[in-house]
Design a protein around this motif. Structure first.
Motif, mmCIF file in Angstrom:
data_model
loop_
_atom_site.group_PDB
_atom_site.id
_atom_site.type_symbol
_atom_site.label_atom_id
_atom_site.label_comp_id
_atom_site.label_asym_id
_atom_site.label_seq_id
_atom_site.Cartn_x
_atom_site.Cartn_y
_atom_site.Cartn_z
ATOM 1 N N ARG A 1 -6.830 62.792 5.854
ATOM 2 C CA ARG A 1 -7.162 61.468 5.308
ATOM 3 C C ARG A 1 -7.689 60.539 6.397
ATOM 4 O O ARG A 1 -8.500 59.652 6.136
ATOM 5 N N ILE A 2 -7.197 60.723 7.639
ATOM 6 C CA ILE A 2 -7.623 59.850 8.739
ATOM 7 C C ILE A 2 -9.089 60.103 9.066
ATOM 8 O O ILE A 2 -9.877 59.168 9.254
ATOM 9 N N ALA A 3 -9.482 61.369 9.140
ATOM 10 C CA ALA A 3 -10.883 61.684 9.415
ATOM 11 C C ALA A 3 -11.779 61.206 8.288
ATOM 12 O O ALA A 3 -12.891 60.700 8.528
ATOM 13 N N ALA A 4 -11.303 61.354 7.042
ATOM 14 C CA ALA A 4 -12.094 60.871 5.912
ATOM 15 C C ALA A 4 -12.280 59.363 5.995
ATOM 16 O O ALA A 4 -13.363 58.837 5.719
ATOM 17 N N ALA A 5 -11.221 58.650 6.379
ATOM 18 C CA ALA A 5 -11.328 57.199 6.537
ATOM 19 C C ALA A 5 -12.309 56.857 7.649
ATOM 20 O O ALA A 5 -13.097 55.909 7.543
ATOM 21 N N ALA A 6 -12.279 57.617 8.738
ATOM 22 C CA ALA A 6 -13.193 57.362 9.851
ATOM 23 C C ALA A 6 -14.637 57.548 9.413
ATOM 24 O O ALA A 6 -15.521 56.765 9.803
ATOM 25 N N VAL A 7 -14.914 58.600 8.635
ATOM 26 C CA VAL A 7 -16.270 58.830 8.147
ATOM 27 C C VAL A 7 -16.740 57.634 7.334
ATOM 28 O O VAL A 7 -17.874 57.145 7.497
#
Length: 1008
Positions: free
Chosen positions: A756-762
């Protein structure tokens, strides 16, 4: 100037034979405390901040002052010598000896009582100065003298050395602030001492006994030598050398407490001290004065001192140049006025206006003179703090300067009358030049004529040691000719004791020996220091006979000429790793209070491991169990690399040691389970649901933890149903990417456990105008292999990563890493693992954090958050990456931020490894958990590190957000949604330690 030959000291008695095993047995049976005669403890205590090294018989850590008294009684029965030790930062060799070392700092650190009306308190000797003043803060009082080691020096050590510091300009030396002492002599006499007037003396004399005998003998000795004492004791503010027998002169207060201050544990053991306190200044102002050179600055001291400042310090151009070369305190250095020598002058006041007025009065007085300085009035508290750090970092700044010879103490703190300081510095510089020591910087407490310096002595060849000794004789003659003192702050110890006859003459030295005989006729109290001293050139930590191993190593050590031995020698014993607050270093010391588990203690053991001395207690080289055990509690936080003034990098040294220690051997189970986590995570991605089911089934989970060396109380992490990298490769990059391309690094933790963190970063990056790409295949930074010392695997993993990333690196594409520990590998460790790889250098230069990338994005503004938040910066953010950019971004978003110091205590595999739970939670309890308990349920919790978030969830039951999650949630207004952030509660995981439950249910923050 003639050559001085010091009067030879009387021959030392033969040391009595001590049955060490019997001594250890009796101490263990009778002393309430920790009794340690093991190789690791003896190695860790074998030296202090000086040039000297003496392996102790053993170490006693008493839990009470009564237990310490019993330890002395046992030593007396065995005729074993005793040495007291506080913070162990002494620079003259006072706190190392072939003796039983009593370490007061772990337990005997109580503030016994405070009398606000009398302006006094009673303390035990192990209390640290800053800690004492923190405990006194509510009273508005403090202990006045403040050495630069105030964060780690103990009051017992200050009393032993008669410490001073910069504030002694106004408050005097430690002796001037001690009212009474409770003392213990080697023969078991225990009493309180202080000023003894005639009436009190008559009562004491009539009562008889050993206390009366001691007082009677001292009165006779001092009266018999009174004329010579008055003649030979220099009347200067900073006379610290010798015994303070001038406090016992006829017609004076006969103050035995003040006479014993500065006796370096050679006469008595101090059990408790009654201290005089002073009001805390309500305001302070700092003025910087720039002069042509340091001599001109010294010449100006008397005129400035007449204004009665709180502090009057000097710094020369060499020290400033060395700090610039080492990239220390850049903001503070930019504030220095023009000049080649500087004075730092501070004024106290009941109001800021009063303090400022006093500073301006000095400025007015200095204007228009023949040598008017360049002046800078400092009104920024942050800059003021950094400027004082610049001065207090003098020892670290001058100890290991790139491109310069190593420097050492030896003539570290001489003192002269302040009005003669300029002439003394001129002559001292000439003497430096004659011996080829021109690199030595000059700084110190100029208002009191005390000069600090570290000199590039050659202490490893016979010729160099001879020159060292010759220089000391010449320097001794010089300072005596100026009416000065060999020591103006750090005492005599072994560094200067042999030179004392040149300063005091034979009659006063005879008086010193008689005083020693009154208290300690058999020379069992810290022998060989001050009187009947060890020769200056004996017991050297290095010396002509020092022949350390120079092993082949796995890391490059580019800052240390590729030498592990030079890297280990970075530690100069200043002991900043023993501080209790501020920064990160050293979490395991803060949790345990153990010298062996401080950065300095571990560096000492590595030094001993390299086998430079025949009597080293640490044997076995890389296979040493003593070193392994000391490094076991190193969290590899890298705090020392940033916080230590010498940039000791114990995380790297630990990885190096583990690589050799386990070469060709079976490793601990945790090295195979957590050290190979990237492989297990990749396999788990094939069937994450089944893996999670098995890993959390009660019987299977327990078995897996036992098999993997995992702490039983820790829940195993859950793998995500779909890895971020898999889902993103299917989705593909989107948007125009008008701001260019950025490669988002899917680290093992984010990719497999928190996608979820990487998705938020994207989402945040695409909104900011970037085109996001990911590597074409699963890669790794090698972190888990590095931290467990599997460096061969780490090197292969990194080389593969660099091969795949090469096109992006060579085209200049930023590499955004969301996990701070992985970003630190790319920015720091990779260059040490592959020191000659150009792509590793490119990777270090192109690695960026989310905050860094966004802060450099012109025209991008963060979404409004407007909330209270507690943030736990990852240790590697603090040590390698920096957190200021994150702080600025969050502030711009309206976050009312409290950034917590210290380490969370989980630190990668450390907190998951069986046997580490108590220390892991103790680290968290230092700052993190209290901050979370104090935070309201609506307060956001921020932590970019997977370890930090996990520890927060396990120990406090709260959900912490990554910066990427916070920014993405703010874009969608989720921070105002009670179903999302914050407010969702649950029963937290309750971790238990040997001391019981570590946490209780707390509200947690849920990202939705």
């Amino acid at each position: 100037m003639g050559h001085v030959v010091s009067r030879p000291a009387p021959p030392r008695r033969a040391e009595p034979y001590v049955r060490v095993r019997d001594l250890e047995r009796d101490l263990a049976a009778r002393v309430d405390g920790e009794v340690r005669f093991d190789p690791g403890s003896r190695g860790a205590y074998s030296t202090d901040g000086s040039n000297y090294r003496q392996v102790p018989l053993g170490v006693v850590v008493p839990r009470t002052v009564d237990a310490a008294a019993e330890a002395v009684a046992v030593c007396r029965e065995h005729r074993a010598p005793v040495t007291s030790r506080g913070g162990g930062t002494s620079l003259a060799g006072q706190t190392c000896n072939t003796a039983v070392v009593i370490d007061w700092s772990k337990y005997c650190n109580r503030l016994v009582s405070v009398d606000e009306q009398a302006g006094a308190c009673v303390v035990e000797p192990g209390i640290v100065l800053d800690e004492l003043n923190r405990r006194l803060a509510a009273t508005g009082l403090m202990f006045g003298p403040r050495p630069s080691t105030h964060a780690q020096c103990t009051l017992g050590g200050m009393i032993g050395n008669n410490s001073c510091g910069s504030t002694a300009q106004l408050y005097g030396k430690t002796a001037d602030n001690v009212r009474r002492l409770e003392i213990l002599t080697y023969d078991g006499t225990r009493m309180w001492v202080g000023p003894t007037g005639e009436e009190e003396w008559r009562l004491l004399d009539a009562e008889g006994g050993r206390p009366a005998e001691i007082h009677r003998a001292l009165r006779g000795i001092v009266a018999g030598h009174a004329e010579e004492i008055r003649r030979r004791f220099p009347d200067i503010p900073r006379r610290v050398s010798g015994y303070n027998i001038d406090q016992l002169l006829p017609g004076g207060p006969f103050d035995l407490a003040r006479a014993l201050v500065g006796s370096e544990g050679t006469l008595v053991v101090v059990l408790r001290a009654e201290l005089g306190l002073v009001p805390v200044p309500k305001a302070e102002t700092l003025l910087m004065l720039g002069y042509h050179d340091i001599v001109a600055a010294a010449d100006a001291v008397p005129r400035i001192a007449a204004h009665r400042p709180l502090q009057l310090e000097g710094v020369d151009d060499k020290l400033v140049g060395y700090e610039r070369r080492k990239h220390m305190h850049p903001e503070a250095l930019a504030q220095l006025p023009e000049g080649g020598g500087w004075l730092m002058v501070s004024f106290p006041g009941d109001t800021q206006e009063e303090a400022d007025r006093r500073a301006h009065a000095l400025m007015d007085d200095l204007r228009g003179g023949e040598h008017e300085p360049h002046m800078a009035f400092i009104d920024d508290s942050k800059v003021e703090k950094e400027l004082w750090e610049l001065r207090e970092s003098g020892l670290g700044a001058t100890a290991r300067v790139p491109g310069m010879r190593e420097t050492w103490e030896g003539w570290e703190d001489s003192a002269v009358p302040p009005e003669r300081l300029g002439g003394y510095l001129r002559d001292l510089r000439r003497l430096f030049h004659q011996y080829g020591y021109d690199d030595a910087a000059l700084y110190g407490h100029f208002g009191q004529g005390c000069v600090h310096t570290r000199i590039p002595f050659d202490l490893v060849t016979a010729e160099g040691v001879a020159a060292f000794r010759s220089f000391l004789d010449r320097a001794c003659e010089l300072v005596v000719s100026y009416g000065g003192s060999l020591s103006g702050e750090h005492g005599d110890g072994q560094s200067r004791a042999e030179l004392l006859p040149a300063m005091f003459g034979p009659e006063v030295m005879d008086a010193f020996r008689q005083v020693k005989a009154v208290f300690d006729p058999d020379d069992r109290m810290n022998p060989g220091k001050i009187v009947s001293p060890y020769p200056i050139t004996s017991n050297l930590r290095l010396g002509p006979g020092w022949t350390p191993d120079e092993p082949e190593v796995r890391f490059g050590y580019p800052q240390d000429e590729g030498s592990f031995q030079r890297a280990v020698m970075r530690c100069v014993g200043v002991g900043q790793c023993r501080s209790h607050t501020g920064g990160v270093m050293c979490p395991s010391y803060r949790a345990t209070g153990e010298e062996e588990h401080s950065t300095r203690g571990r560096a000492r053991l590595l030094f001993e491991m390299l086998n430079g001395h025949d009597d080293s207690p640490v044997t076995g080289g890389w296979r040493s169990p003593a070193v392994r055990d000391a490094l076991d509690l190193c969290l590899a936080c890298k705090g020392c690399k940033h916080d230590c003034p010498m940039s000791v990098d114990m995380a790297t040294y630990k990885a190096e040691f583990l690589a050799h220690h386990y070469a060709g051997r079976v490793r601990p189970a945790a090295h195979y389970s957590m050290g190979w986590l990237p492989v297990w995570a990749r396999l788990a991605a094939l069937a994450p649901g089944a893996v999670n089911l098995l890993a959390h089934a009660p019987v299977v989970s327990d078995a897996l933890k036992r098999l993997g060396g995992v702490e039983p109380a820790r829940p195993l992490p859950r793998f995500a149903p779909v890895r971020f990298s898999d889902s993103y490769r299917r989705r593909g990059p989107r948007g125009g990417g008008e701001r260019g391309e950025v490669l988002l690094w899917p680290d093992t933790f984010t990719d497999n456990l928190a996608p979820r963190i990487a998705a938020a970063a994207v989402e945040v990056l695409e909104d900011a105008g970037y085109r996001v790409v990911v590597p074409p295949s699963t890669l790794c930074c090698g972190l888990t292999w590095i931290s467990t010392g599997q460096l061969g695997v780490a090197r292969r993993v990194l080389r593969r990563t660099l091969r795949v990333l090469a096109p992006h690196l060579r085209s200049g594409t930023p590499v955004l890493v969301l996990e701070p520990s992985c970003a630190a590998v790319f920015r720091d460790d990779a260059r040490d693992v592959l020191p000659h790889d150009r792509d590793a250098k490119r990777l270090a230069e192109q690695t960026t954090t989310l905050a860094e990338l966004l802060a450099a994005t012109t025209g991008w503004d963060p979404p409004l958050v407007a909330a209270d938040a507690v943030a736990q910066p990852h240790c590697h953010q603090h040590a390698v990456l920096g957190y200021d950019t994150d702080r600025d971004l969050l502030t711009a978003a309206g976050v009312r931020l409290r950034a917590v110091g210290g380490c969370c205590g989980l630190a990668g595999d450390f907190g998951f490894t069986a046997g580490h739970l108590d220390v892991s939670l103790a680290c968290a309890e230092h700052e993190l958990l209290p901050a979370l308990r104090a935070a309201g349920p609506d307060t956001l919790v921020l932590a970019d590190g997977f370890s930090c978030r996990t520890q927060i969830e396990h120990a406090a039951g709260r959900r912490a957000l990554h910066l990427a999650e916070l920014l993405a949630a703010a874009r969608h207004g989720l921070l105002d949604d009670p179903e999302h952030l914050p407010g969702h509660t649950r029963e937290p995981q309750r971790l238990t330690t040997s001391a019981g439950t570590a946490s209780r249910p707390r509200t947690w923050t849920h990202a939705g």
